[in-house]
Structures are given as C-alpha cells and as structure tokens.
Design an enzyme around this catalytic site. Sequence first.
Site, short mmCIF file in Angstrom:
data_model
loop_
_atom_site.label_atom_id
_atom_site.label_comp_id
_atom_site.label_asym_id
_atom_site.label_seq_id
_atom_site.Cartn_x
_atom_site.Cartn_y
_atom_site.Cartn_z
N GLU A 1 -16.02 7.44 4.21
CA GLU A 1 -14.86 8.30 3.64
C GLU A 1 -15.17 8.57 2.49
O GLU A 1 -15.59 7.66 1.43
CB GLU A 1 -13.47 7.38 3.76
CG GLU A 1 -12.42 7.98 3.14
CD GLU A 1 -11.25 6.84 3.01
OE1 GLU A 1 -11.37 5.64 3.04
OE2 GLU A 1 -9.99 7.38 3.14
N GLY B 1 -4.59 -0.13 2.43
CA GLY B 1 -6.10 -0.06 1.92
C GLY B 1 -7.27 0.24 3.02
O GLY B 1 -7.11 1.11 3.68
N SER B 2 -8.41 -0.36 2.62
CA SER B 2 -9.68 0.30 3.44
C SER B 2 -9.69 -0.51 4.86
O SER B 2 -8.94 -1.44 4.95
CB SER B 2 -10.89 -0.20 2.57
OG SER B 2 -10.80 -1.63 2.31
N ASN C 1 -4.67 3.85 -5.18
CA ASN C 1 -4.77 5.38 -5.27
C ASN C 1 -3.32 5.79 -5.54
O ASN C 1 -3.34 7.14 -6.23
CB ASN C 1 -5.50 5.98 -4.00
CG ASN C 1 -5.04 5.74 -2.93
OD1 ASN C 1 -4.09 4.63 -2.59
ND2 ASN C 1 -4.94 6.56 -1.76
N CYS D 1 -5.55 9.23 0.93
CA CYS D 1 -6.15 8.73 2.27
C CYS D 1 -5.88 9.87 3.08
O CYS D 1 -6.80 9.93 4.34
CB CYS D 1 -5.09 7.70 2.80
SG CYS D 1 -3.45 7.97 2.64
N GLU E 1 -2.21 0.44 7.16
CA GLU E 1 -2.46 1.62 6.80
C GLU E 1 -3.81 1.83 6.12
O GLU E 1 -3.89 1.50 5.01
CB GLU E 1 -1.32 2.11 5.93
CG GLU E 1 0.09 1.99 6.32
CD GLU E 1 0.57 3.21 7.37
OE1 GLU E 1 -0.21 4.04 7.56
OE2 GLU E 1 1.62 2.77 8.19
P1 NAD Z 1 -8.74 -2.11 -0.64
O1 NAD Z 1 -8.92 -2.52 0.61
O2 NAD Z 1 -9.96 -2.46 -1.45
O3 NAD Z 1 -7.68 -2.88 -1.42
C1 NAD Z 1 -6.29 -2.80 -0.89
C2 NAD Z 1 -5.65 -4.09 -1.33
O4 NAD Z 1 -6.17 -5.16 -0.75
C3 NAD Z 1 -5.44 -4.39 -2.90
O5 NAD Z 1 -4.30 -4.88 -3.26
C4 NAD Z 1 -6.46 -5.54 -2.79
O6 NAD Z 1 -6.34 -6.29 -3.89
C5 NAD Z 1 -6.20 -6.13 -1.48
N1 NAD Z 1 -7.54 -6.82 -0.97
C6 NAD Z 1 -9.02 -6.52 -1.37
N2 NAD Z 1 -9.76 -7.34 -0.95
C7 NAD Z 1 -9.03 -8.30 -0.11
C8 NAD Z 1 -9.37 -9.39 0.91
N3 NAD Z 1 -10.57 -9.82 1.25
N4 NAD Z 1 -8.29 -10.12 1.62
C9 NAD Z 1 -7.05 -9.49 1.07
N5 NAD Z 1 -6.55 -8.40 0.39
C10 NAD Z 1 -7.80 -7.83 -0.21
O7 NAD Z 1 -8.37 -0.62 -0.72
P2 NAD Z 1 -8.35 0.27 -2.21
O8 NAD Z 1 -9.72 0.38 -2.48
O9 NAD Z 1 -7.35 -0.17 -2.83
O10 NAD Z 1 -7.79 1.61 -1.54
C11 NAD Z 1 -8.69 2.75 -0.97
C12 NAD Z 1 -8.49 2.71 0.51
O11 NAD Z 1 -7.24 2.50 1.08
C13 NAD Z 1 -9.16 3.96 1.27
O12 NAD Z 1 -9.99 3.44 2.42
C14 NAD Z 1 -8.02 4.85 1.63
O13 NAD Z 1 -8.11 5.44 2.64
C15 NAD Z 1 -6.83 3.67 2.01
N6 NAD Z 1 -5.61 4.01 1.90
C16 NAD Z 1 -4.85 4.29 3.07
C17 NAD Z 1 -3.52 4.69 3.18
C18 NAD Z 1 -2.82 5.05 4.19
O14 NAD Z 1 -1.38 5.23 4.08
N7 NAD Z 1 -3.38 4.95 5.41
C19 NAD Z 1 -3.03 4.99 1.93
C20 NAD Z 1 -3.98 4.72 0.65
C21 NAD Z 1 -5.12 4.41 0.79
#
Ligand code: NAD
Length: 472
Positions: free
Chosen positions: A348, A202-203, A127, A258, A224
């Site tokens: 979310e 990430g998520s 994002n 986020c 995060e």
């Molecule tokens: P995601 O968890 O799908 O992916 C994040 C990263 O993890 C990517 O690089 C992906 O390739 C990797 N990944 C995916 N599956 C994996 C696995 N099984 N094992 C290891 N790595 C894996 O998240 P997204 O869809 O890219 O981002 C959206 C989410 O991130 C939302 O929930 C948002 O709230 C959160 N987010 C949080 C912050 C924060 O600062 N707290 C900032 C931005 C986004």
Amino acid sequence: MAEIENEIAKSSARSALTNLASKRQFFDNGATLSYAFRIKQLKMLRDAIKKNEHSLIEALHVDLRKSPTEAYISEVGFLLNEIDEAISHLREWMKPKKQGTPLFMEPSRSEIRYEPKGVVLIIAPWNYPVQLAISPLIGAIAAGNCALVKPSEDAPHCADAIEKLIEGTFQRDYISAVQGVGSEIVPELLDNFTFNHIFFTGSTNVGRIIAKQAAESLCSTTLELGGKSPLIVDKSANMKVAAKRTIWGKLLNAGQTCISPDYVLVEESAKEAFIAELINAINSFFGDDPQKSDDYPRMIHDRHFDGVAEYLTKGNIRHGGRTNREDLYIEPTIIDGVSMEDPVMKNEIFGPVLPILTFKTNADILEVVRQNRYPLACYYFGSDKDRERFVLDRIEFGGGAVNNTIMQIANADLPFGGIQGSGSGRYHGWHSFECFSNPKAVISTATWIDPSIRYPPFTAFKRKWLKKFIRF
Ligand code: NAD
C-alpha cells in the site's frame, strides 16, 4: 530509553486497567441504557468538539501539516455531521425492530432489540487521528457502551488533544483515553481485561495481531484496514474531471488516506491524455512548487517518509519526484514503467506517488487488480455502462465510486468498511450503531391459546398436522 518507554506504556496500561473495572461496573449498573443518557453524552461530545475545534485543527497542523480547511472538512466537520446524524436518528435506532412471524408461531410478536455490547476498546491510526478515534466513539455512545479510546502515538499532538477532549467531557468510569505505544499497551490491556468489542483502524498486519488476540476471549472485532485501491479510467471518461477528482483523492492528506486511489489503470489509448490532465490538476491545485503550498500536507514521520521515498527509485518519473527529508516533504509524483514486482505495486503506497498502469481489455484489469485482491476502495471513471457494470460486479472491494473518489465515506447512509485483507465490519450512521450493538432476537407469544398439537405424545394425527403446519 526503550526500557523507560516500555515502563511508561506499562504504567499507563495499568492505570487504564484499574479504570476498566470501574467501566465494567458503570456499564453493569445500567447507566448507559436510556435514551436520555445517550443523547446527553452525544450533545456533550458535540459541544466539546466545537469548543476544542481550534486546538484539534492546530494539532492536525503540527502532526501532519494539514491545512485548516482540510482538517475541518475531513476531521472536525466530518465528526460534527456524524454526531448530528446520530442525534437526529437515535430514538428511531434504539426502537426494537418489528419482524415478521411465521404462521405456525402465531399468535406471537417477533422483534430485534439492539443492546449495547458493553465495554469497548477503540484503537485509532495516525492518518486521520481525530476522525478515526472519535467517529467510532459516536457509534459506541449511541449504542450505549462504555469505551476506552487509544489514539495513535505517531500523531502525538492529536493524541494529547483527543485525551484532553475526552477527559474533559466524560466521567472516567464511562469513557476515557489511554496513550502509549500500541504494541506494548494494547497486548497488556487485552491480556488483562475482557472487552466486549474491539474497533481497530490501522494496518492489515496489526489488524491480524488484534484479531488473534481478540480470538482468545472470543471478543468481537471491527477491523478497518488498508489495501491497494485501484482507479480505473477508460477512454470514455471526461479526462479533465477524472484527473481533477483523481488528484484530489490521491493528494488528500498527501496520499495518507486509506481509501485514496493507490494506482491508476488507464485504457492504453487514453494514457497520455490522462497523464497530461493529471499534471494540469496538480499544478492548478498546488502550483509549480507544492512545497510552498499551504494546502499540501507532509509525511507523518521520517520512517514513513523513507518508505514512500523508496518508491521513487523504480520506474519513470513523469512528474514530480522531488523530496526533502528535513521537511518530510514528498512532491506529488506520477510514475509509469513500473512492474507488478516492484515494491510500489506490492505494498500500500500511502503517500503522494501515483503509478500509472495500462489495460486493453477487462481481463487485463482483473489480472492486475487480483494481484492485490480485496482492496478497501475501487474507482471507475468513464461513461461506458458495460465497463462500469464489469468493475462493480467483478472486482471485490469494500466501497467505491463511479466518476468520483473518496465520497463514499462522506454519506452516512452508506456502510463503510473493507473485505478480507482490507477489513471486516461496517460503520457510519446506522451502521455504527449496529456495529456496537448486539441484536437480541425476541419472540413474545400470547397465552390465551395453547394448542396441544406441539406437545408430546406425538400421535399419528399430530404428526400429520405438525408436518403441514411447520411447512406453511
Ligand atoms: P498501525 O496498524 O501501525 O497502528 C494503528 C494503531 O494500532 C495505533 O494506535 C498503534 O498504536 C496500534 N498498534 C500498533 N502496533 C500494535 C500492536 N502490535 N498491537 C496492538 N496495537 C498496535 O497503523 P497506522 O500506521 O497508524 O495507520 C496506517 C494504516 O491504517 C494504513 O494501512 C491504512 O490503510 C490503515 N487505515 C485504514 C483505515 C480504514 O478505515 N480502513 C483508515 C485509516 C487508516
């Protein structure tokens, strides 16, 4: 096709793994320890971002349709500020921090020495693909670590631009990037190499997987993650300003932020006035047809589009609601009449859909917020000091704002992070340096005096005085 992709991910994990052994060696040789080395790398990163500004902004436009202004404010400019902050404070951050020493240990000197953790892995989401890959890297460099950066495959143009920037700036044995499907590449990396820290953005679901894998090697993590961040407005608020700041925060990156306000909890008597101002704000920012606005981004991909569009099927649409799948466009939408059982209040949202719920009492606020407890952010709009105190004291959240949205992230003096399901650990400014450091506790004691009272044999006399001393 899936098999080919799997093979590609495996081979890029393998090549990153080969390189990780060199990173370990680079780190072990002590190359990253000096101030001179770190400051040089930070300056190189700053120059590289400036040099690549155009390609980064272009990639953000292709992947997310971010306008150049939004891309600069929330990604490129954000990073430049953060690097400047690190450059101007690095010497002071690296200095051992003197601590007090209890009298019974005198004459001694106590200090905390901040040491680099080692070889760290940074995993970024799609994002804010540039900001969230590079911002932790700034902390990692400042604290003297070697790093492997894994950008998100879901923002492929940004991932290419990040890889190019990193590979064109740093020695591979020091910092490099690896691309690929996270669920395939990351487990391979973690199974075969012991990182000294994993910084994951990430998520919440994937954060849980990472935490479990990291636990195998007892590797520390910063997580995060996401959550449902409430925005609370009461009748004491300046409705016009509250609405503009709510819509600005909600529609930044079309809601794919986020810390964007996920839903609104407005005092019942102020509901209609607030909705009217929210609609005014949308119209004044993006016109009658936001699809035509250059300043309004798109959903990242069709899977995410489908998920967010689904939220439009429940409740009453008070404004917006139009979508265009080809264009990954979802109109800024305000809904009311939703229940806590509807998916829009269970997940979310991460898109431009803003549910409006109401409250009469503080107890109502807690009842709603606690159904999605521990959000990353929380916002209060109003001038009622009792209510402000109630929100700040009684709602558990990572960071937030009073009469504002999002801005808590832009002050490098404030630690950024979540709690429980929205994450653990903090970064930005000094907190990034701290996050990528091991605080080593050291006490140095003089030898010119060495009272025998501490040594056995412990006579009744020694016992009596030791008891007094230890409690002094
Ligand atoms: P995601 O968890 O799908 O992916 C994040 C990263 O993890 C990517 O690089 C992906 O390739 C990797 N990944 C995916 N599956 C994996 C696995 N099984 N094992 C290891 N790595 C894996 O998240 P997204 O869809 O890219 O981002 C959206 C989410 O991130 C939302 O929930 C948002 O709230 C959160 N987010 C949080 C912050 C924060 O600062 N707290 C900032 C931005 C986004």
